[in-house]
Design an enzyme around this catalytic site. Sequence first.
Site, PDB file in Angstrom:
ATOM      1  N   CYS A 172      66.458  60.964  63.367  1.00 51.58           N
ATOM      2  CA  CYS A 172      66.302  62.357  63.793  1.00 51.58           C
ATOM      3  C   CYS A 172      67.567  63.185  63.625  1.00 51.58           C
ATOM      4  CB  CYS A 172      65.834  62.404  65.247  1.00 51.58           C
ATOM      5  SG  CYS A 172      64.297  61.492  65.536  1.00 51.58           S
ATOM      6  N   HIS A 323      66.943  69.261  67.617  1.00 51.66           N
ATOM      7  CA  HIS A 323      65.874  68.363  67.196  1.00 51.66           C
ATOM      8  C   HIS A 323      64.757  68.442  68.232  1.00 51.66           C
ATOM      9  CE1 HIS A 323      63.528  64.879  66.384  1.00 51.66           C
ATOM     10  NE2 HIS A 323      64.033  64.172  67.392  1.00 51.66           N
ATOM     11  N   ASN A 353      57.397  65.428  67.789  1.00 52.51           N
ATOM     12  CA  ASN A 353      58.663  64.980  67.222  1.00 52.51           C
ATOM     13  C   ASN A 353      58.441  64.573  65.769  1.00 52.51           C
ATOM     14  OD1 ASN A 353      60.930  63.531  66.430  1.00 52.51           O
ATOM     15  ND2 ASN A 353      61.158  62.450  68.365  1.00 52.51           N
TER      16      ASN A 353
END
Length: 397
Positions: A172, A323, A353
């Site tokens: 990520c 993020h 996500n």
Amino acid sequence: MANASGFFTPSLPNFRLRVQTFMGIHTFQGFPSKVLCFAAIQGAHKTTSPSESRLPRLVSQGCKLVGCGSAVPSLQISNDDLSKFVDTSDEWISTRTGIRSRRVLSGKDNLTNLAAEAARKALEMAKVDPDDLDLILMCTSTPEDLFGSAPQIQKQLGCKTNPLAYDITAACSGFVLGLISAASHIRGGGFKNVLVVGADALSRYVDWTDRGSCILFGDAAGAVLVQACNSEEDGLFGFDLHSDGSGQRHLNASIKENDSNNALDSSNGSVSDFPPRQSSYSCIQMNGKEVFRFAVRYVPQSIESALQKAGLPASSIDWLLLHQANQRIIDAVATRLEVPSERVISNLANYGNTSAASIPLALDEAVRSGKVKAGQIIAAAGFGAGLTWGSAIIRWG
């Protein structure tokens, strides 16, 4: 713990010194703004301490973000859809994560096609021809080929000049690392146009019976075109990057041996434990509480460090772009940095996500909707498996 940090500042006269560059970019008091990095006078005695031998060196080439694009799968899975085959509900998921739906690859969809679509949109916005690309960086932890997917993006874009294309694997944090890598290629390698793509399909590595993890992830791709410019237009002011392998136990998808072995039978008596068993990756294993603590503690510190190296106060931030992992993390970091909610970019509710795709996906939506305008300063930060985390202070346009 490994780390890298840097800052970018206005131009200075050339110094007539023969220098040898050391790794790392750091602030140096007393020098007005462009890009300074540590250097040592060539021929200095080997026993000289680094603090005594290092002098600032100007890096005059600037870089800026000039185009963005994104793409998501057509299949949308809502929280209510998930509740039909796992013990959960829309209220349970949304109150704990902020997520209401996510996109998932299905049918003939594939990640490379999504990445190429996002890349085309970024090139169109930037008005750059694919043949003018010098480099393509594919930031992903889920390539569709063990050896990387970036060259396939180059192929789909139809680049006749065969620019270099390679993958960056940093989960990520991948897109932030991609931005810094792009800047390094431009500043140190003379590249003009670098395409940075963040794309992941974590749905392929999710245990869809585990309500603690399956509710979180989705698939997507986003891209940004980073272009060389003069020092006055420079759009990357500072960065801060770190990793800590001791945290791997909290978030991973480790390799495992398959139960069946399709290779030769190892009982032939020739060599013990040979041939090796075929392997694959496990589903994502995550300790949510530990990952939350890690993010809330280290992400604000990283952004504050990047701001300090850039010589900018937190009040200079027009937008905070993190993020998109969990709305509670986003809110906690914003509170720590005293950034009001109306200056926080979040599209987590619609996509979940999406790993390395989350920052460019959210940026693209914010730019195309008119929320983010040319000249505005963005504090962007990624964090995730590795553990890795990093931030960059950038200007859009």
